[in-house]
Design an enzyme around this catalytic site. Structure first.
Site: not given
Length: 544
Positions: A91, A120, A156, A184-185, A268, A270, A272, A283, A317-318, A343, A346, A465
């Site tokens: 998932h 294009d 994951w 690909s990315s 991390h 990722e 963002y 926006s 921080h993880h 943040t 914004k 979890r």
């Protein structure tokens, strides 16, 4: 002193001149499936990304519903713990790498050339190649579920040594699939940077670009910076599994915590990568339906760049519970709190744009407003997790699950849905069915809050979890979350129905489909012709 407002685009000529007459000068595209396999047109490739993403959204959603069905009541109900672990892992992997990221890439393919006046993408064949890597990669990943030992079962985040010493034999295929998705990315990011830096309409400076283009430019640099880190860590896993190395094996002189440092150096930023394009979409939508220019355009650009820069300084921080030195804990605690500042800029700018605006509440605006409110809730719980001593309690509980789902579901996914409803007239020539879209919104917002809000309380009460069974005191919270998950999942069928009806027909949309829309794409007819801006539009700035 009045805030700097983004310039409003003015074209020297009407883009309608490039619709039928000029597009017929192109060679006729191949028919049938070959057309889609070989296409190099940014609009068709954008559509392929969006269709693939929607398909994977439902696949990942079905995996989540298996998890929530098992957690509906205490005790082992429906599936074996081993299969439960495979479902939680798949998932997460599918939603992150196959649903959210390709959806934003699809929107970028469709809209960036239209928003900057480019005919294009800069590298059309590379664009085709980077898309077709994805169906191959995720077919391979899903096929691991049918291999001996089953699919990935280690979460994951695939922490070593769970993913190296104790993983099923299919893990090497999972690594190959992730490598392909990463390639690909990177190719897609190179293409986006080349397009934005080289193919803007004459007269359009970087600080004239819509926020969606800016957020994607910054996101593309993030992708190029961090995807090689992911490639490195999964290659080290591959070596540990198959070639007897000990990068992450303490018995051989390695260090499992090294895996976490490397993974979160990717992981991390990722987060963002999955949220900055959402900021760009919101926006665009809020000024349109508030009928006011975006407040503080320049500060929004600088805040986006600041978020991207700071995202490289907060990864540990993880990992507060791994036993790092106090000075490191303080550093990562303060940098994590610091990232809340841009943040907050914004959110302040969005709210100020709404202030005294002539607001209307069409479906794109509803999803955008829900994004602002619910993403902010996710941000506040993130600040709670940033406090190292408090994180010792929250770590690996359902409070963390609640936090990142508030960021990614009413955050990233609601923004994608807002963008789809906003740009559907440009893609199809028809307005979406507004009543159906409003039903979809209200069902989704009820479902998402019913699913994830109780998880805060379950987590604060200590529910860990990634477990298929739990103590009796968590039963009520899990009952609510499971009901909410099935309600939210079912309501997404309205989204699919709305898109199908819009593609097939509906109220015709003019070139400027929304009254307050001012960006360059709204000068092109609805639906946008296959080939646009063959004669480059000349961009004229208005004085502020």
């Amino acid at each position: 002193m009045s805030p700097k407002l983004p310039p409003q685009p003015h074209l020297q000529h009407s883009s309608t001149a490039v619709s039928d007459g000029q597009s017929q000068s192109h060679a006729a595209p191949p028919k049938g499936i070959l057309r889609w396999l070989l296409t190099t047109n940014h609009k068709e490739i954008g559509s392929l990304y969006l269709i693939f993403s929607l398909t994977m959204f439902f696949v990942g959603g079905i995996f989540a519903l298996v998890v929530r069905a098992e957690l509906f009541q205490p005790g082992l109900q429906l599936v074996e713990p081993e299969f439960f672990n495979q479902m939680t892992t798949m998932h997460g992997l599918i939603m992150v790498f196959a649903a959210v990221m390709p959806a934003f890439t699809g929107l970028a393919n469709w809209m960036i050339p239209l928003q900057i006046g480019a005919p294009d993408m800069a590298l059309p064949r590379l664009n085709n190649f980077s898309f077709w890597l994805l169906p191959v990669a995720f077919t391979l990943l899903l096929s691991t579920l049918f291999m001996p030992g089953g699919g990935p079962n280690f979460g994951w985040t695939f922490y070593a040594p769970l993913s190296t010493n104790y993983a099923p034999p299919s893990t090497s295929f999972f690594i190959l699939a992730l490598h392909m998705a990463g390639i690909s990315s990177i190719l897609g990011a190179i293409n986006i940077i080349a397009t934005i830096l080289n193919m803007r309409a004459p007269g359009m400076r970087l600080m004239d670009m819509p926020l969606f283009v800016w957020t994607w430019l910054i996101t593309a640099f993030l992708l190029i910076a961090v995807m090689p880190v992911l490639a490195a860590v999964i290659t080290m896993m591959l070596m540990d599994i198959n070639f007897g190395t000990s990068f992450f094996n303490a018995a051989g002189g390695g260090d499992p915590v090294l895996f976490q440092h490397l993974f979160w150096t990717f992981g991390h930023p990722e987060v963002y990568i999955m949220i900055l394009p959402a900021f760009g979409i919101v926006s665009a939508i809020i000024p349109t339906f508030a009928r006011k220019p975006l407040f503080g355009y320049a500060s929004m650009v600088y805040a986006t760049a600041a978020i991207a820069f700071l995202s490289f300084l907060v990864w540990a921080h993880h990992m507060f519970v791994v036993g790092m030195p106090l000075v490191a804990e303080l550093f990562f605690m303060y940098t994590t709190m610091l990232i809340a500042v841009p943040t907050g800029v914004k959110v302040f700018n969005w709210v100020t744009t709404l202030f005294r605006g002539s607001i209307s509440f069409e479906s794109p605006m509803l999803f955008a407003l829900a994004f602002v409110v619910l993403f902010t809730i996710g941000g506040f719980s993130g600040l709670m997790l940033a406090i190292a001593p408090a994180d010792f309690q929250y770590h690996d509980t359902y409070f963390v699950v609640a936090h990142f789902h508030y960021v990614l579901v009413p955050g990233a996914i609601f923004a994608i849905m807002a963008g789809v409803y906003y740009w559907l007239p440009k893609w199809t020539g028809h307005y979406p069915n507004e009543r159906l879209a409003q039903w979809h919104f209200w069902f989704s917002i009820i479902g998402v809050n019913l699913t994830f809000f109780p998880m805060h309380f379950a987590g604060l009460a200590g529910m860990p979890r990634r477990i298929p069974d739990y103590a009796l005191q968590f039963a009520d919270f899990n009952l609510l979350s499971s009901i909410g998950a099935f309600f939210f999942g079912a309501s997404q069928l309205l989204f699919v129905l709305g898109i199908i009806l819009c593609v097939r027909g509906g109220k015709k949309a003019p070139a400027k489909a929304w009254e307050g829309a001012e960006d360059l794409e709204w000068t092109v007819p609805c639906p946008a012709p296959l080939h646009t801006f063959e004669t480059p539009p000349v961009f004229h700035r208005t004085s502020h």
